[in-house]
Design a protein around this motif. Structure first.
Motif, PDB file in Angstrom:
ATOM      1  N   LEU A 267       0.829  -1.203   0.000  1.00 25.30           N
ATOM      2  CA  LEU A 267       0.000   0.000   0.000  1.00 25.30           C
ATOM      3  C   LEU A 267       0.865   1.255   0.000  1.00 25.30           C
ATOM      4  N   VAL A 268       1.958   1.234   0.755  1.00 27.07           N
ATOM      5  CA  VAL A 268       2.845   2.397   0.791  1.00 27.07           C
ATOM      6  C   VAL A 268       3.396   2.705  -0.594  1.00 27.07           C
ATOM      7  N   PHE A 269       3.904   1.674  -1.288  1.00 27.11           N
ATOM      8  CA  PHE A 269       4.486   1.930  -2.601  1.00 27.11           C
ATOM      9  C   PHE A 269       3.414   2.256  -3.635  1.00 27.11           C
ATOM     10  N   GLY A 270       2.207   1.746  -3.447  1.00 26.96           N
ATOM     11  CA  GLY A 270       1.109   2.142  -4.318  1.00 26.96           C
ATOM     12  C   GLY A 270       0.734   3.597  -4.122  1.00 26.96           C
ATOM     13  N   LEU A 271       0.669   4.034  -2.861  1.00 31.62           N
ATOM     14  CA  LEU A 271       0.371   5.435  -2.569  1.00 31.62           C
ATOM     15  C   LEU A 271       1.498   6.349  -3.042  1.00 31.62           C
ATOM     16  N   PHE A 272       2.735   5.879  -2.934  1.00 32.97           N
ATOM     17  CA  PHE A 272       3.884   6.659  -3.409  1.00 32.97           C
ATOM     18  C   PHE A 272       3.772   6.902  -4.917  1.00 32.97           C
ATOM     19  N   ALA A 273       3.439   5.832  -5.661  1.00 26.91           N
ATOM     20  CA  ALA A 273       3.304   5.973  -7.116  1.00 26.91           C
ATOM     21  C   ALA A 273       2.149   6.897  -7.479  1.00 26.91           C
ATOM     22  N   ARG A 274       1.027   6.752  -6.784  1.00 28.40           N
ATOM     23  CA  ARG A 274      -0.136   7.589  -7.076  1.00 28.40           C
ATOM     24  C   ARG A 274       0.159   9.055  -6.784  1.00 28.40           C
ATOM     25  N   SER A 275       0.834   9.307  -5.669  1.00 28.24           N
ATOM     26  CA  SER A 275       1.146  10.687  -5.311  1.00 28.24           C
ATOM     27  C   SER A 275       2.134  11.290  -6.294  1.00 28.24           C
ATOM     28  N   GLY A 276       3.122  10.488  -6.738  1.00 26.22           N
ATOM     29  CA  GLY A 276       4.099  10.984  -7.706  1.00 26.22           C
ATOM     30  C   GLY A 276       3.473  11.306  -9.044  1.00 26.22           C
ATOM     31  N   ALA A 277       2.415  10.578  -9.397  1.00 24.47           N
ATOM     32  CA  ALA A 277       1.766  10.774 -10.695  1.00 24.47           C
ATOM     33  C   ALA A 277       1.123  12.149 -10.808  1.00 24.47           C
ATOM     34  N   GLN A 278       0.775  12.759  -9.670  1.00 26.70           N
ATOM     35  CA  GLN A 278       0.116  14.066  -9.729  1.00 26.70           C
ATOM     36  C   GLN A 278       1.066  15.168 -10.200  1.00 26.70           C
ATOM     37  N   PHE A 279       2.372  14.889 -10.200  1.00 24.29           N
ATOM     38  CA  PHE A 279       3.344  15.884 -10.643  1.00 24.29           C
ATOM     39  C   PHE A 279       3.675  15.738 -12.128  1.00 24.29           C
ATOM     40  N   PHE A 410       2.372   6.693   9.721  1.00 22.08           N
ATOM     41  CA  PHE A 410       3.353   7.777   9.672  1.00 22.08           C
ATOM     42  C   PHE A 410       3.582   8.227   8.234  1.00 22.08           C
ATOM     43  N   PHE A 411       3.645   7.251   7.299  1.00 21.32           N
ATOM     44  CA  PHE A 411       3.845   7.615   5.892  1.00 21.32           C
ATOM     45  C   PHE A 411       2.674   8.440   5.377  1.00 21.32           C
ATOM     46  N   ILE A 412       1.468   8.013   5.681  1.00 19.44           N
ATOM     47  CA  ILE A 412       0.282   8.726   5.190  1.00 19.44           C
ATOM     48  C   ILE A 412       0.265  10.162   5.713  1.00 19.44           C
ATOM     49  N   VAL A 413       0.540  10.325   7.011  1.00 20.61           N
ATOM     50  CA  VAL A 413       0.544  11.663   7.593  1.00 20.61           C
ATOM     51  C   VAL A 413       1.670  12.513   6.987  1.00 20.61           C
ATOM     52  N   ALA A 414       2.869  11.931   6.876  1.00 18.13           N
ATOM     53  CA  ALA A 414       4.000  12.675   6.322  1.00 18.13           C
ATOM     54  C   ALA A 414       3.745  13.064   4.873  1.00 18.13           C
ATOM     55  N   GLU A 415       3.179  12.151   4.092  1.00 21.19           N
ATOM     56  CA  GLU A 415       2.896  12.457   2.685  1.00 21.19           C
ATOM     57  C   GLU A 415       1.872  13.576   2.567  1.00 21.19           C
ATOM     58  N   ARG A 416       0.851  13.541   3.417  1.00 26.93           N
ATOM     59  CA  ARG A 416      -0.188  14.573   3.371  1.00 26.93           C
ATOM     60  C   ARG A 416       0.356  15.938   3.767  1.00 26.93           C
ATOM     61  N   LEU A 417       1.287  15.975   4.713  1.00 30.78           N
ATOM     62  CA  LEU A 417       1.806  17.245   5.199  1.00 30.78           C
ATOM     63  C   LEU A 417       2.936  17.800   4.323  1.00 30.78           C
ATOM     64  N   LEU A 418       3.812  16.913   3.835  1.00 29.66           N
ATOM     65  CA  LEU A 418       5.033  17.362   3.172  1.00 29.66           C
ATOM     66  C   LEU A 418       4.890  17.546   1.669  1.00 29.66           C
ATOM     67  N   TRP A 428       9.479  11.978  -1.280  1.00 25.13           N
ATOM     68  CA  TRP A 428      10.617  11.123  -0.956  1.00 25.13           C
ATOM     69  C   TRP A 428      10.967  11.205   0.532  1.00 25.13           C
ATOM     70  N   THR A 429      10.784  12.376   1.123  1.00 25.94           N
ATOM     71  CA  THR A 429      10.995  12.491   2.570  1.00 25.94           C
ATOM     72  C   THR A 429      10.033  11.582   3.317  1.00 25.94           C
ATOM     73  N   ALA A 430       8.785  11.548   2.883  1.00 21.64           N
ATOM     74  CA  ALA A 430       7.788  10.691   3.520  1.00 21.64           C
ATOM     75  C   ALA A 430       8.176   9.219   3.415  1.00 21.64           C
ATOM     76  N   LEU A 431       8.728   8.830   2.248  1.00 24.32           N
ATOM     77  CA  LEU A 431       9.125   7.432   2.078  1.00 24.32           C
ATOM     78  C   LEU A 431      10.271   7.069   3.025  1.00 24.32           C
ATOM     79  N   LEU A 432      11.241   7.957   3.180  1.00 25.78           N
ATOM     80  CA  LEU A 432      12.351   7.667   4.084  1.00 25.78           C
ATOM     81  C   LEU A 432      11.910   7.716   5.543  1.00 25.78           C
ATOM     82  N   ILE A 433      10.944   8.566   5.854  1.00 22.32           N
ATOM     83  CA  ILE A 433      10.364   8.556   7.199  1.00 22.32           C
ATOM     84  C   ILE A 433       9.712   7.198   7.463  1.00 22.32           C
ATOM     85  N   PHE A 434       9.030   6.665   6.464  1.00 25.58           N
ATOM     86  CA  PHE A 434       8.414   5.342   6.588  1.00 25.58           C
ATOM     87  C   PHE A 434       9.481   4.282   6.866  1.00 25.58           C
ATOM     88  N   MET A 435      10.590   4.308   6.117  1.00 25.45           N
ATOM     89  CA  MET A 435      11.653   3.332   6.336  1.00 25.45           C
ATOM     90  C   MET A 435      12.247   3.470   7.736  1.00 25.45           C
TER      91      MET A 435
END
Length: 461
Positions: A267-279, A410-418, A428-435
């Motif tokens: 789910l994290v990597f799916g959300l990462f791809a979806r969020s990146g697609a908006q750019f 944590f990833f969802i919150v970080a992605e929404r805020l950052l 990418w910051t959100a992804l590293l926070i997740f790791m």
């Protein structure tokens, strides 16, 4: 690369609860080395499939294989618990010297894999229909993908049974057998794909058939290797023990925890791809290139994660805190060295490696701009990979499940805020926070795990 009988003292399985530092280094490298080598064959297989389909008369062939492969990747990744859970149980039985339980730790997941694989075959029509509906490719790509799926789906029982065999062989420290199986599986697959697609012009049907045949050939070899290992360990099959209710429930519990953990990761990597697609497409593609760097990192660090999984699991079976701590420290030091090496290689050759993946200037610009995040990733990610291995080996999967759920939040919150504030850098910051949170949350459980390793055998260590 074959298993030897235990009659010779020099080749007997090493089940000592403790060892000197030199011994631990050799034991770790003996397990991690073959795993890293076997992992290298995985991206090579994908490259061959892509290359042969990329030279077909229409681009739809490449799209059909890509969609079909995505379908199987999604399904099989979800059943990865058959490998991970099996390794932990087998390693503990191996460390405890329980020959009857060793056979049972193989038969339970092997039968479960056969049953689940058969269920996938039975449900192939609705599963394929749902996948193609969700992915919504063009009509010709959908037709070719369905042809690929309809052939390869019959290999589901073999694939899931192989997961159990690979996990069990790893648990009993037969890393060379794991390497042999992976090389036969992927090597045969590549050879057959080239023969059937390039030589006989079977096109997409050839790619699917090559994979199907390779899966059953590898299964046959795996069963033969298992028979040799059982004989070498003097392990027997006790069907009453295989059907033991408490142990079956433990298997179900562990596998359910790992399934939830894996679903959160997907789910994290799916959300990462979806969020990146908006750019835009260039950012989406640039991120995809850098995720390949992360995938190669995972393939490498998995070697030492598997090593700590096996050796820590064996120490848990022996109830030896000293051996457990030694396995964790030595494996983690080697993993940290490899992580630092990845950072160095990416720092020195990052732009050149990006150029190997794409010659599109916009995509390369995005990937090079985000490269600093990939340079930081190895030294952050290494701890989550190692802790995963430790807890899988100890079969403390509830902690893994809980830690992954918290990390997902944590990833969802970080992605929404950052992301709104910092764009792709925020993503990418959100992804590293997740790791990082995977390591922090799972690390919080570690002291309790180590304290639990007490008892008579611990004193002997």
């Amino acid at each position: 690369m074959t298993d030897r009988p235990t009659s010779s003292p020099s080749t007997a399985p090493d089940r000592r609860p403790g060892a000197v530092a030199g011994d631990w280094n050799r034991r770790v490298l003996r397990i991690a080395g073959p795993i890293i080598l076997s992992n290298l064959s995985v991206p090579l297989l994908g490259a061959v499939d892509t290359a042969v389909m990329g030279h077909q008369p229409e681009a739809a062939y490449l799209g059909g294989v890509a969609i079909g492969a995505l379908f199987f990747s999604f399904i099989y990744w979800g059943f990865g618990f058959l490998r991970m859970g099996t390794t932990g149980f087998a390693a503990q039985a191996y460390g405890a010297g329980e020959e009857k339980e060793l056979g049972a730790t193989l038969l339970r997941p092997l039968l479960l894999g056969a049953g689940l694989g058969g269920l996938i075959v039975v449900l192939q029509a609705p599963l394929a229909g749902l996948a193609l509906h969700l992915l919504d490719p063009g009509a010709e790509v959908a037709r070719l993908a369905r042809s690929y799926i309809d052939i390869r789906i019959w290999g589901a029982p073999a694939t899931l049974m192989l997961y159990a065999i690979l996990g069990w062989q790893l648990g009993i420290q037969r890393a060379a057998s794991v390497l042999l199986l992976q090389l036969v599986l992927n090597g045969t697959n590549m050879a057959l794909t080239l023969l059937l697609v390039v030589g006989l012009d079977w096109r997409i049907e050839g790619a699917a058939t090559g994979t199907l045949v390779a899966e059953y050939l590898a299964l046959g070899l795996g069963l033969w290797l298992v028979r040799r290992s059982l004989a070498a360990l003097a392990a027997t099959i006790d069907w009453l023990r295989v059907r033991d209710r408490a142990r079956l429930l433990a298997l179900v519990r562990v596998n359910a925890d790992i399934f939830i953990r894996t679903a959160c990761l997907q789910l994290v990597f799916g959300l990462f791809a979806r969020s990146g697609a908006q750019f835009g497409d260039a950012t989406l593609a640039g991120n995809a290139v850098l995720l390949q760097f992360q995938a190669f990192l995972a393939y490498g660090l998995d070697g030492f994660a598997h090593a700590v999984e096996v050796l820590a699991g064996s120490a848990v079976g022996a109830k030896s805190r000293k051996a457990f701590r030694s396995a964790v420290i030595v494996c983690s030091v080697w993993a940290l060295v490899l992580a630092a090496l990845f950072t160095l290689v990416y720092a020195l050759a990052g732009p050149w490696l990006i150029a190997l993946f794409t010659d599109i200037s916009e995509v390369r610009a995005v990937a090079e701009a985000m490269l600093p995040w990939i340079l930081a990733s190895p030294l952050i990610s290494v701890w989550s990979y190692q802790l995963d291995g430790i807890f899988i080996g100890a079969t403390r999967t509830a902690a893994m499940r809980n830690a992954m759920i918290v990390s997902l939040l944590f990833f969802i919150v970080a992605e929404r805020l950052l992301t709104p504030a910092f764009g792709n850098d925020g993503l990418w910051t959100a992804l590293l926070i997740f790791m990082a949170m995977r390591a922090v949350t799972l690390g919080a459980y570690y002291p309790g795990l180590e304290r639990s390793l007490t008892g008579r055998k611990a004193q002997a260590a």
